[in-house]
Design a protein around this motif. Structure first.
Motif, mmCIF file in Angstrom:
data_model
loop_
_atom_site.group_PDB
_atom_site.id
_atom_site.type_symbol
_atom_site.label_atom_id
_atom_site.label_comp_id
_atom_site.label_asym_id
_atom_site.label_seq_id
_atom_site.Cartn_x
_atom_site.Cartn_y
_atom_site.Cartn_z
ATOM 1 N N GLU A 421 4.156 7.124 15.328
ATOM 2 C CA GLU A 421 3.073 7.430 14.401
ATOM 3 C C GLU A 421 3.420 8.615 13.507
ATOM 4 N N GLN A 422 3.939 9.675 14.106
ATOM 5 C CA GLN A 422 4.251 10.881 13.333
ATOM 6 C C GLN A 422 5.449 10.673 12.421
ATOM 7 N N LEU A 423 6.472 9.974 12.900
ATOM 8 C CA LEU A 423 7.636 9.708 12.058
ATOM 9 C C LEU A 423 7.262 8.838 10.863
ATOM 10 N N THR A 424 6.527 7.773 11.108
ATOM 11 C CA THR A 424 6.126 6.882 10.021
ATOM 12 C C THR A 424 5.253 7.616 9.018
ATOM 13 N N SER A 425 4.302 8.393 9.514
ATOM 14 C CA SER A 425 3.415 9.139 8.629
ATOM 15 C C SER A 425 4.179 10.186 7.821
ATOM 16 N N ALA A 426 5.114 10.889 8.471
ATOM 17 C CA ALA A 426 5.902 11.906 7.758
ATOM 18 C C ALA A 426 6.755 11.279 6.666
ATOM 19 N N LYS A 427 7.392 10.146 6.955
ATOM 20 C CA LYS A 427 8.215 9.477 5.945
ATOM 21 C C LYS A 427 7.365 9.026 4.756
ATOM 22 N N LEU A 428 6.219 8.427 5.029
ATOM 23 C CA LEU A 428 5.351 7.967 3.945
ATOM 24 C C LEU A 428 4.814 9.133 3.119
ATOM 25 N N THR A 429 4.473 10.224 3.798
ATOM 26 C CA THR A 429 3.961 11.399 3.086
ATOM 27 C C THR A 429 5.034 11.995 2.179
ATOM 28 N N LEU A 430 6.243 12.127 2.683
ATOM 29 C CA LEU A 430 7.331 12.676 1.872
ATOM 30 C C LEU A 430 7.650 11.775 0.685
ATOM 31 N N GLN A 431 7.663 10.468 0.890
ATOM 32 C CA GLN A 431 7.962 9.546 -0.206
ATOM 33 C C GLN A 431 6.855 9.555 -1.253
ATOM 34 N N ALA A 482 8.090 17.383 11.824
ATOM 35 C CA ALA A 482 8.155 16.681 10.542
ATOM 36 C C ALA A 482 6.759 16.339 10.053
ATOM 37 N N PHE A 483 5.914 15.847 10.942
ATOM 38 C CA PHE A 483 4.549 15.480 10.561
ATOM 39 C C PHE A 483 3.768 16.705 10.085
ATOM 40 N N THR A 484 3.888 17.801 10.819
ATOM 41 C CA THR A 484 3.146 19.018 10.468
ATOM 42 C C THR A 484 3.603 19.576 9.127
ATOM 43 N N MET A 485 4.924 19.647 8.915
ATOM 44 C CA MET A 485 5.448 20.179 7.676
ATOM 45 C C MET A 485 5.120 19.285 6.482
ATOM 46 N N ALA A 486 5.214 17.980 6.653
ATOM 47 C CA ALA A 486 4.919 17.054 5.555
ATOM 48 C C ALA A 486 3.453 17.138 5.154
ATOM 49 N N GLU A 487 2.559 17.195 6.131
ATOM 50 C CA GLU A 487 1.138 17.292 5.828
ATOM 51 C C GLU A 487 0.815 18.627 5.160
ATOM 52 N N ALA A 488 1.444 19.703 5.635
ATOM 53 C CA ALA A 488 1.207 21.019 5.033
ATOM 54 C C ALA A 488 1.699 21.054 3.595
ATOM 55 N N ALA A 489 2.837 20.437 3.316
ATOM 56 C CA ALA A 489 3.354 20.403 1.940
ATOM 57 C C ALA A 489 2.465 19.558 1.038
ATOM 58 N N PHE A 490 2.012 18.432 1.540
ATOM 59 C CA PHE A 490 1.203 17.519 0.717
ATOM 60 C C PHE A 490 -0.152 18.120 0.376
#
Length: 538
Positions: A421-431, A482-490
């Motif tokens: 869940e976290q890997l998929t969400s982080a990848k989608l958020t970054l993209q 990865a999930f935490t950093m991607a969400e914080a950046a977004f």
């Protein structure tokens, strides 16, 4: 020496040279220094991002390598079962199984009659987080028994198909992992199942709010130490999931908060001569008035609500009825229901005898059934965190829970679900963020946002590498980062700083300021050109 003049009496050489040099100095100062400085100071700050690395995330393989040890009494049995497992998961793009088999001595399990003895034998094998041991036993009552650690015990008569089914549905939860990943990546093609809709989304921390609601404190006096329940039962259970997330447990009492629905009175043969029915389809309406008073938004993290509602005598006993018309539980004093991604509610009825004498002595002292309520809350927490009820398989049993602790293989399964869940969400958020920043050039990209994006990308890659090596715990921790950093950046507020100040507005603001100063300088180029060309021609 006198100054040179032309035939009309104008100064020619010195004055003209000074005017040309003055024009040149103004032009150099304005065009060579002023314009670049203005352009640099008004340019949107954008840190360079690893766009190519983010684009490659679509092709990043995140298969979970898992070690399966098959320990049987004969080599033929071990090899046959190992081959069946490999064949079942051969086409899986989620799991990369490393199936090993070995032959064990029959004497090892001769004295293993109880669950405890079986667990002691399994403890002799070296198992890490995420590993699974399939151990053949000769003293099992059932075909397959799933232990509390990371071991599946199977009898000599158990079929390979049943063992593989237990491995797939209970231990590895292959279909649930696949649906979780696909529903996040392609929500228009895949819909979440009941488990995913019920489970709280990934978060680095959760608040667990334990609330006791007494709607009529003048009639009911509740003798219960709510803080002790939170500290003595709920916190120890949640500590078993400390690797997955941080939990903060709080408790509170609320008074004078009646139900927002009117239950239906049904006559019966009890002392009171009636009871009250609450249809299953009106249960969501109970959450709304509770949500207004719970003050559950105590932090930025999701809040898991656990509510004990003391039913007053004028509405007791209150029972929940299913759509089929049957009672949801057989317990006379406790009824419960679950609200997906919100929490659970336990309705506690006072003793019927006390309510029958309520007109004699008030208030009525009620002592809640602590064991039943705590057990209900633990069961609800398991579902809300992502540990579903086990799908029944004929001839298969699971070792009962000890001290409310989750089984180790259940925690491993939850680690896999959260990792995917976290890997998929982080990848989608970054993209999504990379595409947004490419298309809108006036979005500010600060050093903080750039660092978060780079850290998230690196954590995604490290998580994939850890999963490939078979290190589930390390892979989960990297996916969490990865999930935490991607969400914080977004969600960083600096991304909106200049979102509504596009380039055309910038030119519209600054051109009226620079144009009056630019016109004389630009016109002076004609005199500069005339001066130098006239000297060349002479």
């Amino acid at each position: 020496m006198g100054e040179e003049t032309d035939t009309n009496g104008y100064y020619s050489t010195t004055d003209e040279k000074c005017r040309v040099y003055a024009s040149l100095s103004f032009a150099v100062l304005l065009l060579g220094i002023g314009v670049p400085v203005w352009w640099y100071t008004t340019t949107v700050p954008r840190v360079a991002l690893p766009y190519s690395g983010i684009d490659q995330l679509s092709h990043l393989e995140t298969g979970i390598r898992t070690k399966i040890i098959v320990a049987a009494l004969t080599r033929n049995r071990a090899e046959h079962l190992a081959n069946d497992i490999r064949e079942t998961f051969k086409k899986s793009d989620i799991y990369k199984l490393n199936v090993m088999h070995q032959v064990i001595s029959k004497n090892l399990l001769l004295s293993a009659y109880t669950t405890h003895n079986h667990e002691k034998v399994a403890a002799t094998f070296d198992l890490n987080v995420g590993d699974v041991l399939l151990l053949e036993s000769i003293n099992l009552k059932d075909a397959v028994m799933v232990g509390s650690k990371r071991t599946v015990f199977f009898s000599t008569e158990a079929s390979s198909s049943k063992i593989v089914s237990v491995l797939s549905k209970w231990i590895l939860r292959h279909d649930a992992l696949e649906l979780t990943r696909n529903a996040l990546a392609e929500p228009t093609l895949y819909s979440l199942d009941e488990e995913n809709r019920r489970r709280f989304p990934s978060s680095p921390a959760y608040d667990v709010l334990l609330t006791l609601v007494n709607p009529d404190p003048e009639e009911l006096k509740v003798d219960w130490d709510l803080r002790m329940v939170a500290k003595g039962y709920i916190e120890p259970f949640l500590n078993e999931f400390s690797t997955i997330s941080n939990f903060s447990v709080k408790s509170q009492w609320l008074y004078l908060l009646p139900l927002d629905v009117t239950p239906k009175m049904i006559p019966d043969s009890s002392i009171l001569g009636r009871h009250y029915a609450l249809p299953e389809d009106v249960l969501p309406q109970l959450v709304t008035p509770l949500e207004k008073k719970l003050a559950s938004q105590v932090s930025l993290y999701p809040c898991i609500n656990l509510v004990v509602y003391m039913v007053p005598c004028d509405s007791a006993p209150l029972h929940i009825y299913k759509k089929t018309g049957h009672r949801s539980r057989t317990d006379n004093n406790v009824e419960a229901f679950l609200s997906p991604r919100w929490g659970g509610v336990v309705l506690t009825n006072p003793p019927i005898e006390a309510c029958a004498k309520s007109n004699i002595s008030l208030p009525i002292t009620v002592v809640p059934e602590e064991t039943t309520i705590v057990g209900t809350f633990v069961a609800q927490l398991r579902l809300l965190l992502g540990i579903p009820d086990l799908e029944p398989i004929y001839g298969v049993t699971a070792v009962p829970l000890v001290d409310l602790k989750p089984r180790e293989w259940e925690v491993d399964a939850l680690l896999r679900i959260r990792t995917v869940e976290q890997l998929t969400s982080a990848k989608l958020t970054l993209q999504s963020l990379a595409q947004l920043l490419k298309e809108i050039s006036n979005i500010v990209i600060t050093e903080v946002v750039g660092k978060r994006i780079k850290n998230a990308l690196r954590s995604v890659q490290e998580s994939a590498k850890s999963l490939e090596r078979g290190n589930l715990l390390e892979g989960f921790l990297h996916s969490k980062e990865a999930f935490t950093m991607a969400e914080a950046a977004f969600s960083d507020p600096s991304l909106l700083a200049l979102l509504y100040f596009p380039e055309d507005q910038k030119y519209a603001v600054y051109i009226p300021l620079f144009l009056p100063a630019m016109i004389p300088v630009l016109l002076s180029f004609k005199n500069i050109q005339k001066y130098y060309f006239s000297r060349v021609s002479k």
